[in-house]
Scaffold this motif. Sequence first.
Motif, PDB file in Angstrom:
ATOM      1  N   TYR A 148       0.857  -1.186   0.000  1.00 58.41           N
ATOM      2  CA  TYR A 148       0.000   0.000   0.000  1.00 58.41           C
ATOM      3  C   TYR A 148       0.893   1.236   0.000  1.00 58.41           C
ATOM      4  CZ  TYR A 148      -3.893  -3.152   0.894  1.00 58.41           C
ATOM      5  OH  TYR A 148      -4.835  -4.152   0.788  1.00 58.41           O
ATOM      6  N   GLY A 149       1.621   1.401  -1.085  1.00 64.23           N
ATOM      7  CA  GLY A 149       2.593   2.478  -1.254  1.00 64.23           C
ATOM      8  C   GLY A 149       3.625   2.031  -2.268  1.00 64.23           C
ATOM      9  N   ARG A 150       4.545   2.920  -2.609  1.00 64.14           N
ATOM     10  CA  ARG A 150       5.556   2.626  -3.627  1.00 64.14           C
ATOM     11  C   ARG A 150       6.600   1.635  -3.107  1.00 64.14           C
ATOM     12  NH1 ARG A 150       6.402   6.293  -7.792  1.00 64.14           N
ATOM     13  NH2 ARG A 150       8.043   4.843  -8.402  1.00 64.14           N
ATOM     14  N   SER A 180      -4.669  -2.199   5.246  1.00 68.69           N
ATOM     15  CA  SER A 180      -3.428  -1.602   5.758  1.00 68.69           C
ATOM     16  C   SER A 180      -3.493  -1.343   7.260  1.00 68.69           C
ATOM     17  CB  SER A 180      -3.137  -0.286   5.026  1.00 68.69           C
ATOM     18  OG  SER A 180      -4.130   0.679   5.349  1.00 68.69           O
ATOM     19  N   GLN A 220      -9.975   2.968   0.121  1.00 66.62           N
ATOM     20  CA  GLN A 220      -8.798   3.835   0.287  1.00 66.62           C
ATOM     21  C   GLN A 220      -7.518   3.066   0.003  1.00 66.62           C
ATOM     22  OE1 GLN A 220      -8.682   6.121   4.029  1.00 66.62           O
ATOM     23  NE2 GLN A 220      -6.507   5.631   4.181  1.00 66.62           N
ATOM     24  N   ASP A 221      -7.407   1.859   0.563  1.00 67.33           N
ATOM     25  CA  ASP A 221      -6.199   1.044   0.380  1.00 67.33           C
ATOM     26  C   ASP A 221      -6.019   0.605  -1.073  1.00 67.33           C
ATOM     27  OD1 ASP A 221      -5.554   1.200   3.037  1.00 67.33           O
ATOM     28  OD2 ASP A 221      -6.296  -0.780   3.568  1.00 67.33           O
ATOM     29  N   LYS A 254      -7.220   1.844  -3.844  1.00 66.99           N
ATOM     30  CA  LYS A 254      -6.896   2.961  -4.742  1.00 66.99           C
ATOM     31  C   LYS A 254      -5.405   3.293  -4.670  1.00 66.99           C
ATOM     32  CE  LYS A 254     -11.258   5.516  -5.137  1.00 66.99           C
ATOM     33  NZ  LYS A 254     -11.999   6.737  -4.752  1.00 66.99           N
ATOM     34  N   LEU A 255      -4.872   3.319  -3.441  1.00 73.43           N
ATOM     35  CA  LEU A 255      -3.444   3.598  -3.275  1.00 73.43           C
ATOM     36  C   LEU A 255      -2.607   2.493  -3.899  1.00 73.43           C
ATOM     37  CD1 LEU A 255      -1.156   5.297  -2.120  1.00 73.43           C
ATOM     38  CD2 LEU A 255      -1.485   4.162   0.086  1.00 73.43           C
ATOM     39  N   LYS A 289      -2.716   3.025  -7.724  1.00 71.98           N
ATOM     40  CA  LYS A 289      -1.917   4.206  -8.101  1.00 71.98           C
ATOM     41  C   LYS A 289      -0.420   3.888  -8.042  1.00 71.98           C
ATOM     42  CE  LYS A 289      -1.291   9.123  -6.978  1.00 71.98           C
ATOM     43  NZ  LYS A 289       0.169   9.124  -6.844  1.00 71.98           N
ATOM     44  N   SER A 290       0.005   3.202  -6.971  1.00 75.48           N
ATOM     45  CA  SER A 290       1.428   2.863  -6.808  1.00 75.48           C
ATOM     46  C   SER A 290       1.893   1.937  -7.923  1.00 75.48           C
ATOM     47  CB  SER A 290       1.659   2.209  -5.448  1.00 75.48           C
ATOM     48  OG  SER A 290       1.287   3.070  -4.400  1.00 75.48           O
ATOM     49  N   GLU A 322     -10.231   4.876  -9.904  1.00 74.32           N
ATOM     50  CA  GLU A 322      -8.799   5.187  -9.894  1.00 74.32           C
ATOM     51  C   GLU A 322      -8.307   5.455 -11.315  1.00 74.32           C
ATOM     52  OE1 GLU A 322      -4.641   5.108  -9.885  1.00 74.32           O
ATOM     53  OE2 GLU A 322      -5.804   3.532 -10.883  1.00 74.32           O
TER      54      GLU A 322
END
Length: 581
Positions: A356-358, A378, A416-417, A419-420, A423-424, A494
């Motif tokens: 859940y991030g780059r 997350s 929320q998770d 989508k992130l 995106k990442s 997204e």
Amino acid sequence: MEKQLFLHMNGGEGERSYANNSSLQRKIMLKAKVMLEETVTRLYSHSFPKCMKVADLGCSVGPNTLLVMSNIIDIVHATCIRLNREPPTFQLYLNDLFGNDFNTIFKSLPDFYTKLVQDKGHKSGSCFINATPGSFYGRLFPRNSINLFHSANSVHWLSQDPFLGLSKEALNKGNCHIVSTSPPSVYTTFLKQFQKDFELFLKSRSEELVPGGAMVLVLLVKTETPRRSIWEAISLTLSDMLLEKNLMLKAKHMLEETIMKLDCHFSPNCMKVADLGCSVGPNTLLLISNVVSIVDTACTRLNREPPTFQFYLNDLFENDFNTTFKSLPDFYTKLLQNEGNRSASCFINATPGSFYGRLFPSNSINLFHSSNSLHWLSQDPLLGCKDVASLNKGHCHIVSTSPPEVHKAYLKQYQQDFKLFLKSRSEELVPGGAMILLFLGNQENPRITGWEMISLILNEMFLEGMIEEEKLESFNIPVYEPTVEELRNVIQEEGSFFIQRLEILILPWDDGMSEGSDDIKAELMAKHVRAIMEPLMSTKFGAEVITEVFVRYQKKVVQLMEVEKEKLEFATLMISMTKNA
């Protein structure tokens, strides 16, 4: 290859660990910092790479492991300020033998990342850290892929016993290294092995470095002054998840279809694949085997040379990567036996951190895969929502009696998770890159989930006075199983991906289990769920409580098998997507 499993420094953080007994090595590295500064400054100032890829060979474990990475980031940061340039993205590879204690390193990374942001703020470029287990006496990375190699206190270690296959009895009897009384032939044997190893080291690095790339090596050498050296090698030794393997095999047709499209349309020279939420056990390397086999078949059919493979195994910092790394020598051997000489080079890395991030530099990955992971959220979805949590009092997940507000809180966290996550991944995938995701979903038929069963059992035990109210009220299972509609809505909102294929697979809980009584199957199910849930539950409950939970879990499964077996089903969403242009 066998020696690579046991030749490593003492892991962990105990009294005899390398982490607590490596101050001398730290002093040596600090004394060599001037040379590192000069090399990194020259390298960066001449080429200005957007993504600076650095590999530390023989990283070991302990406070020194991340020291060189901190130093390099500091040096580049200072250079960027002086030249008024934006800092590059950093992709850092930590290399050591398969038996190295990478787990301890990974657990220190959250603090390292936090300190990096505190020290540099947002002016520092993104930093992605991977582990690349294997011997540096051979290839570790694709061609022309690394800007800088660094190695401290490692290259004096030989690839093998220099007397392997020779008789040392008459030459060096009673000694395990060169001593003052050793005859010249012993020294010659050690020298010959060093020359052979170091030539291979240099050849391998020259193929992996970009044009103009550099190396900084710090290693022990022999001076002409008489001195005494002491060397000791220490050894240590070295698990089964049937349901996940069965599920991955059922999704193999989607994997084949996706990889065939990728390979036929783009034909990358180096195919980079990341498995997100890889966990540990025999299934961890199953994806790699499948990808290599599928690409090899496609290349044979098209009469093409297979690409180089670079695989990244991702899971949270606390995952047991050590066990996976120890299985790699046998895996590599089997891969060569199965694919023969047609099989191209295969390099395996570990990338700890939350998906859940780059996790990777931009436009760097061809294919993402994730199995049985993305239903995990997350964080606790009721964190900071005391009013909603009070509506679900006595329960740690969504149950049939939970009010709509509880379901909405879980859904909101999932949206929320995810989508992130999308995106990442869209930033990290190359144009036209693909993703295959398998995770638990909700087919909207009446059924009971494993999470609901645990919640009901904990509530039972609370009412019996076996669990404290405070502990139960502060514990929620962070899992959400979305419907197909909820999944589609997030992907469309997204906007980065196009859905190629979406399937829902409905399976009984005991799918893939061999014939046996209901008691035996229920026991296996309880063990499976305990293996997943125990690390999370142990943060709140003691061993006795956890054991009792799964004794009751087993009994409830037997009861349901007898009267409502149709409720013991689980749905898996399988989706293949490509990155929008």
